[in-house]
Write a protein that holds these residues in place. Sequence first.
Motif, PDB file in Angstrom:
ATOM      1  N   ALA A  70       5.778  -2.627  15.430  1.00 28.48           N
ATOM      2  CA  ALA A  70       5.420  -1.441  14.644  1.00 28.48           C
ATOM      3  C   ALA A  70       5.910  -0.172  15.346  1.00 28.48           C
ATOM      4  O   ALA A  70       5.981  -0.119  16.573  1.00 28.48           O
ATOM      5  CB  ALA A  70       3.902  -1.365  14.467  1.00 28.48           C
ATOM      6  N   THR A  72       5.422   3.341  16.846  1.00 26.42           N
ATOM      7  CA  THR A  72       4.285   4.048  17.437  1.00 26.42           C
ATOM      8  C   THR A  72       4.766   5.386  17.986  1.00 26.42           C
ATOM      9  O   THR A  72       5.956   5.591  18.176  1.00 26.42           O
ATOM     10  CB  THR A  72       3.646   3.235  18.585  1.00 26.42           C
ATOM     11  OG1 THR A  72       4.605   3.070  19.630  1.00 26.42           O
ATOM     12  CG2 THR A  72       3.163   1.873  18.100  1.00 26.42           C
ATOM     13  N   ARG A  91       5.421   8.330   6.683  1.00 30.29           N
ATOM     14  CA  ARG A  91       4.719   7.265   5.941  1.00 30.29           C
ATOM     15  C   ARG A  91       5.607   6.041   5.796  1.00 30.29           C
ATOM     16  O   ARG A  91       5.159   4.905   5.963  1.00 30.29           O
ATOM     17  CB  ARG A  91       4.285   7.767   4.558  1.00 30.29           C
ATOM     18  CG  ARG A  91       2.992   8.547   4.545  1.00 30.29           C
ATOM     19  CD  ARG A  91       2.452   8.747   3.122  1.00 30.29           C
ATOM     20  NE  ARG A  91       3.420   9.316   2.199  1.00 30.29           N
ATOM     21  CZ  ARG A  91       3.616  10.606   2.009  1.00 30.29           C
ATOM     22  NH1 ARG A  91       2.908  11.493   2.674  1.00 30.29           N
ATOM     23  NH2 ARG A  91       4.505  11.025   1.133  1.00 30.29           N
ATOM     24  N   ARG A  94       6.039   4.120   9.136  1.00 32.11           N
ATOM     25  CA  ARG A  94       4.833   3.346   9.499  1.00 32.11           C
ATOM     26  C   ARG A  94       4.796   1.988   8.812  1.00 32.11           C
ATOM     27  O   ARG A  94       4.101   1.087   9.266  1.00 32.11           O
ATOM     28  CB  ARG A  94       3.576   4.144   9.155  1.00 32.11           C
ATOM     29  CG  ARG A  94       3.325   5.276  10.115  1.00 32.11           C
ATOM     30  CD  ARG A  94       2.011   5.956   9.844  1.00 32.11           C
ATOM     31  NE  ARG A  94       1.786   7.002  10.824  1.00 32.11           N
ATOM     32  CZ  ARG A  94       1.217   8.157  10.567  1.00 32.11           C
ATOM     33  NH1 ARG A  94       0.789   8.430   9.348  1.00 32.11           N
ATOM     34  NH2 ARG A  94       1.048   9.042  11.517  1.00 32.11           N
ATOM     35  N   LYS A  95       5.540   1.823   7.721  1.00 27.58           N
ATOM     36  CA  LYS A  95       5.583   0.544   6.998  1.00 27.58           C
ATOM     37  C   LYS A  95       6.724  -0.349   7.484  1.00 27.58           C
ATOM     38  O   LYS A  95       6.821  -1.491   7.072  1.00 27.58           O
ATOM     39  CB  LYS A  95       5.740   0.807   5.498  1.00 27.58           C
ATOM     40  CG  LYS A  95       4.553   1.531   4.901  1.00 27.58           C
ATOM     41  CD  LYS A  95       4.801   1.859   3.445  1.00 27.58           C
ATOM     42  CE  LYS A  95       3.671   2.684   2.871  1.00 27.58           C
ATOM     43  NZ  LYS A  95       3.964   3.100   1.485  1.00 27.58           N
TER      44      LYS A  95
END
Length: 128
Positions: A70, A72, A91, A94-95
């Motif tokens: 992910a 970070t 956004r 983050r996916k």
Amino acid sequence: MIILTALLAAQVVALPLPDCGRAAHKSAIALTESLIVKAAPLEIPYVEMGQGQGDEECVRLVFNISNGGAATDIEVAESSRDMIMNLAAIRALRKYTFKSASQGTIQTNTLVFTSRVGGEMPHSPNDH
């Protein structure tokens, strides 16, 4: 007055489109793109996008990749200053899922997201 207006209009048209560091960070962006396992679409409510018809908006994000793949510690490194675009890019990022970093390795990664207001659909970095 008319001459000054025409001169100002010519200067505005002559301004280069923002690249948000795409050229300067080309190799780092390519390396980060090679780590993408799963991308997510850049979703921007066009009604809220800022400037004029056909303007290109961009944002370059820098981030780390967790052991789980992910993004970070996401930060906006460069931007065409459209807050809606900045938030949409964060956004979307983050996916994303990335190949996990090697244990104990910390590497700063970077991607550029772009969108044309009132023109083509927004795209994520790997949509070339």
